[in-house]
Design a protein around this motif. Structure first.
Motif, PDB file in Angstrom:
ATOM      1  N   UNK A   4       0.855  -1.181   0.000  1.00 10.83           N
ATOM      2  CA  UNK A   4       0.000   0.000   0.000  1.00 10.83           C
ATOM      3  C   UNK A   4       0.894   1.234   0.000  1.00 10.83           C
ATOM      4  N   UNK A   5       0.783   2.047  -1.041  1.00 16.60           N
ATOM      5  CA  UNK A   5       1.545   3.291  -1.143  1.00 16.60           C
ATOM      6  C   UNK A   5       0.688   4.413  -0.557  1.00 16.60           C
ATOM      7  N   UNK A   6       1.221   5.132   0.406  1.00 18.23           N
ATOM      8  CA  UNK A   6       0.492   6.217   1.071  1.00 18.23           C
ATOM      9  C   UNK A   6       1.164   7.542   0.725  1.00 18.23           C
ATOM     10  N   UNK A   7       0.357   8.476   0.223  1.00 19.41           N
ATOM     11  CA  UNK A   7       0.839   9.819  -0.107  1.00 19.41           C
ATOM     12  C   UNK A   7       0.071  10.817   0.745  1.00 19.41           C
ATOM     13  N   UNK A   8       0.754  11.461   1.688  1.00 22.82           N
ATOM     14  CA  UNK A   8       0.153  12.559   2.446  1.00 22.82           C
ATOM     15  C   UNK A   8       0.066  13.772   1.531  1.00 22.82           C
ATOM     16  N   UNK A   9      -1.112  14.364   1.446  1.00 27.10           N
ATOM     17  CA  UNK A   9      -1.340  15.400   0.438  1.00 27.10           C
ATOM     18  C   UNK A   9      -1.949  16.647   1.067  1.00 27.10           C
ATOM     19  N   UNK A  10      -1.453  17.801   0.650  1.00 31.56           N
ATOM     20  CA  UNK A  10      -2.038  19.085   1.040  1.00 31.56           C
ATOM     21  C   UNK A  10      -1.818  20.049  -0.115  1.00 31.56           C
ATOM     22  N   UNK A  11      -2.902  20.496  -0.726  1.00 35.92           N
ATOM     23  CA  UNK A  11      -2.819  21.366  -1.901  1.00 35.92           C
ATOM     24  C   UNK A  11      -1.833  20.779  -2.912  1.00 35.92           C
ATOM     25  N   UNK A  12      -2.079  19.521  -3.241  1.00 42.74           N
ATOM     26  CA  UNK A  12      -1.102  18.757  -4.000  1.00 42.74           C
ATOM     27  C   UNK A  12      -1.097  18.931  -5.500  1.00 42.74           C
ATOM     28  N   UNK A  42      -9.989  18.432   0.443  1.00 39.38           N
ATOM     29  CA  UNK A  42     -10.400  19.188  -0.740  1.00 39.38           C
ATOM     30  C   UNK A  42     -11.386  18.394  -1.605  1.00 39.38           C
ATOM     31  N   UNK A  43     -12.543  18.982  -1.848  1.00 43.50           N
ATOM     32  CA  UNK A  43     -13.516  18.341  -2.745  1.00 43.50           C
ATOM     33  C   UNK A  43     -12.956  18.258  -4.158  1.00 43.50           C
ATOM     34  N   UNK A  44     -12.184  19.271  -4.561  1.00 46.77           N
ATOM     35  CA  UNK A  44     -11.598  19.266  -5.909  1.00 46.77           C
ATOM     36  C   UNK A  44     -10.604  18.119  -6.061  1.00 46.77           C
ATOM     37  N   UNK A  45      -9.775  17.884  -5.044  1.00 47.45           N
ATOM     38  CA  UNK A  45      -8.809  16.787  -5.119  1.00 47.45           C
ATOM     39  C   UNK A  45      -9.540  15.444  -5.125  1.00 47.45           C
ATOM     40  N   UNK A  50     -11.037  10.590  -8.029  1.00 46.74           N
ATOM     41  CA  UNK A  50     -12.129   9.686  -8.410  1.00 46.74           C
ATOM     42  C   UNK A  50     -12.270   9.533  -9.922  1.00 46.74           C
ATOM     43  N   UNK A  51     -11.833  10.536 -10.665  1.00 46.09           N
ATOM     44  CA  UNK A  51     -11.966  10.499 -12.129  1.00 46.09           C
ATOM     45  C   UNK A  51     -10.609  10.375 -12.830  1.00 46.09           C
ATOM     46  N   UNK A  52      -9.582  10.047 -12.088  1.00 47.75           N
ATOM     47  CA  UNK A  52      -8.224  10.049 -12.648  1.00 47.75           C
ATOM     48  C   UNK A  52      -8.063   8.903 -13.648  1.00 47.75           C
ATOM     49  N   UNK A  53      -7.358   9.130 -14.755  1.00 49.44           N
ATOM     50  CA  UNK A  53      -7.153   8.054 -15.739  1.00 49.44           C
ATOM     51  C   UNK A  53      -6.354   6.875 -15.208  1.00 49.44           C
ATOM     52  N   UNK A  54      -5.617   7.065 -14.134  1.00 43.83           N
ATOM     53  CA  UNK A  54      -4.847   5.977 -13.545  1.00 43.83           C
ATOM     54  C   UNK A  54      -5.569   5.311 -12.372  1.00 43.83           C
ATOM     55  N   UNK A  55      -6.813   5.652 -12.163  1.00 43.21           N
ATOM     56  CA  UNK A  55      -7.501   5.168 -10.969  1.00 43.21           C
ATOM     57  C   UNK A  55      -7.518   3.639 -10.887  1.00 43.21           C
ATOM     58  N   UNK A  56      -7.880   2.990 -11.961  1.00 46.77           N
ATOM     59  CA  UNK A  56      -7.946   1.528 -11.936  1.00 46.77           C
ATOM     60  C   UNK A  56      -6.551   0.909 -11.896  1.00 46.77           C
TER      61      UNK A  56
END
Length: 287
Positions: A4-12, A42-45, A50-56
């Protein structure tokens, strides 16, 4: 080994996408997922993920960690949502090399905590890259003449070890958290491993003022960790040497006021200022 890769994100955004495409280029053949732990909420993030091309392809997920500010909290939340038993951490604004996940997991089969090196040339222009030297990529970093450590942007740990030590210390929201986490794990009797091929392209801050504040935080919190774990730190004679470097780099003459020279001076001087502040605040001689 599944990861599991975890990325902590803030205004990323938009840098996060550079990291996600780097993860998509891994030569790792096992299963892995990528968790975006959003410390902003962030709702935008969330829509972006959720719609990212790499999601699957990346088994990409967004989780909300905005209830408490700080990278440590975001990493804790992301880790506790993880599916797999080996956790790999990277940052939103860097780019892992294609061998990163394979190298971390290979060493992680015989170690409880794994680190890898950083490089500065891929994501930074030559002037900014010259501001700060990075450690030798062939061996782990040892700070405070105490124990090896690895940076939070390039770290792997077994989930059972994470749970045994209680995760990341959230009283270190950002700076110093990786040193403290690595030392606490090793002092609990777990094994440290180093993976030279687990390389990460590290992105520097490009503003000199931001860099100045960042390195002061690093130096101050390193002194705090040293006090907490009884690390001996540098010997007393290092202080005049460090001060001498600061004076030698000081841009007093017109020819020295290049952006490169100012950045180098800010990094070296800020490190000394941070260590002095930490020495005063935490009552430890840590120049």
């Amino acid at each position: 080994m599944s990861v599991s890769v975890v990325i902590a994100c803030y205004q990323g955004l938009p840098d996060l996408d550079v990291q996600l495409w780097a993860l998509a280029r891994q030569d790792y053949t096992g299963d892995f997922e990528v968790i975006i732990s959003d410390n902003e909420g962030s709702a935008a993030l969330r829509r972006h993920v959720d719609t990212h091309p790499l999601r699957e392809r990346l088994s990409l997920r967004w989780v909300d960690s905005s209830d408490v500010a700080g990278t440590s909290h975001a990493r804790n939340v992301g880790t506790r949502c993880a599916v797999y038993d080996f956790i790999a951490y990277c940052d939103q604004d860097d780019a892992v090399h294609s061998t990163w996940l394979r190298a971390l997991s290979d060493v992680g089969r015989n170690a409880d905590l794994v680190g890898g090196p950083l490089e500065r040339d891929t994501l930074n222009d030559p002037v900014v890259a010259a501001w700060r030297a990075l450690p030798d990529p062939s061996e782990p970093v040892v700070l405070g003449r105490h124990l090896p450590m690895t940076f939070g942007c390039n770290l792997g740990v077994r989930r059972a070890v994470f749970d045994a030590v209680g995760g990341w210390d959230e009283t270190y929201p950002t700076a110093g958290s990786d040193i403290e986490f690595c030392w606490r794990i090793q002092e609990a009797g777990f094994r440290f491993g180093f993976a030279p091929d687990a390389m990460v392209a590290y992105r520097y801050r490009t503003d000199i003022v931001d860099t100045w504040h960042q390195v002061i935080d690093y130096g101050r919190e390193e002194a705090r960790v040293a006090k907490q774990y009884g690390a001996p730190g540098r010997q007393w004679w290092w202080l005049p040497i460090h001060a001498g470097v600061v004076i030698a780099l000081c841009p007093l003459w017109p020819w020295a006021w290049s952006r490169r020279r100012r950045g180098e001076w800010a990094w070296v001087t800020g490190n000394l200022v941070g260590r002095i502040r930490g020495s005063i605040r935490y009552r430890i001689f840590y120049p």
